[in-house]
Design an enzyme around this catalytic site. Sequence first.
Site, PDB file in Angstrom:
ATOM      1  N   ASP A   1       0.845  -1.192   0.000  1.00 27.67           N
ATOM      2  CA  ASP A   1       0.000   0.000   0.000  1.00 27.67           C
ATOM      3  C   ASP A   1       0.892   1.257   0.000  1.00 27.67           C
ATOM      4  OD1 ASP A   1      -3.059   0.662   0.379  1.00 27.67           O
ATOM      5  OD2 ASP A   1      -2.008   2.018   1.734  1.00 27.67           O
TER       6      ASP A   1
ATOM      7  N   TYR B   1      -2.445  11.035   0.893  1.00 22.45           N
ATOM      8  CA  TYR B   1      -2.972  10.849  -0.464  1.00 22.45           C
ATOM      9  C   TYR B   1      -2.907  12.166  -1.238  1.00 22.45           C
ATOM     10  CZ  TYR B   1      -4.883   6.207   0.592  1.00 22.45           C
ATOM     11  OH  TYR B   1      -5.027   4.886   0.916  1.00 22.45           O
TER      12      TYR B   1
ATOM     13  N   HIS C   1      -4.815  -7.829   0.316  1.00 19.96           N
ATOM     14  CA  HIS C   1      -4.108  -6.563   0.472  1.00 19.96           C
ATOM     15  C   HIS C   1      -3.391  -6.443   1.811  1.00 19.96           C
ATOM     16  CE1 HIS C   1      -3.372  -2.372  -0.551  1.00 19.96           C
ATOM     17  NE2 HIS C   1      -3.828  -1.989   0.627  1.00 19.96           N
TER      18      HIS C   1
END
Length: 384
Positions: A177, A307, A361
């Site tokens: 990630d 982000y 994930h």
Amino acid sequence: MDIDSFEIRVADQALDDLHRRLRATRWACATPSPAWQQGTDNAWLRELVAYWANEFDWRTAERALNQQPQFIANVNGQRVHFVHRRGVGAKPYPLVITHGWPGSFAEFRALLDRLCDPAAFGEDPDEAFDVVAPSLPGFTFSPAPAAPGTSAFQVADLWAALMRGLGYERFGAQGGDLGAGVSIALASRHNDAVQGIHLNFLPTSYEPAVDAATAPLTAAEQDYLREKAQWAAMEGGYAHMHSTKPQTLAASLNDSPAGLAAWIGEKFRAWSDCEGEIERRFSKDTLLTNLSLYWFTESIGSSVQLYWENRLQPFRFAQGQRVLPPVAFARFPREINHLPRSWVERVFDVAQWTDMPRGGHFAAMEEPGLLAADIRRFFKRFRP
């Protein structure tokens, strides 16, 4: 570099406030659609919130977290929380592991057991690691940066300085990630120190320069790019919100623990190899330990800020540019992007590629044994 030991101590008043908010949740009306079709299932969320309010024992979770040796360092003016666990072996290899969103340092407990003390699991003690697992800036106990501009590239600079401050001149890096982006940036910017990186994810912002004349897209790469675009259209709304309007989102999630549980819990279901049943992979206590870390540190807003910063500084490689340290890639079948090896090889020297039999994930939590074995196999080449 100043380093202080650290222990988690949540005030009783914070616990009382959390329980009050959970019990006073104002529930949204459920729609007549099938469960999970439009996002977090209302019935599941009610059950989780009730457990969080009445049965989950934060003090037990807190004691378990505090069994890991934790520290706070001042790294170039940025305070960084990290776990630093020494390996049990003759000469442990230094490794920095970086988590992502919506994870935290807590996701590595089972993985660190296997990496730092392999003999306890029947493996060779000469393959032990010294593991440093920092909390990203703005996540849990690492404060948010005071000024804008801290993307994966600047985090990598912090990690390189942290590892040098701990006495590690040469080391490896691992991540998934957001942590994969940091590990790639480490290899790109600090190849004098980083010997190799192990990844179980490739950031969706990663874009190699494609020369259509000499290296046109393969059929598999074209399929991958189509699938990535389809996934972004149907599942990527959270990331678009994080990277464009993080403060709008933070106002609600920082105020409502039920909202926080809905936002994060849905990702643990959608991105894991759980076949739609979250507790096939994650117990309520595991989920709520992670959620509670975000809640008590009020870090949901500062965590999604990364982000925003990564959108402003995406991974874009020039024609012919390559990452010099070798790379291992562990491809888990339920990962959110199932990229072909050739796509990675356009920029990276792929020294090891593993197609895992199961897992998604959250590899360190779902399959710590598989992930640890793959990490050990790759970094064996760098040991004396």
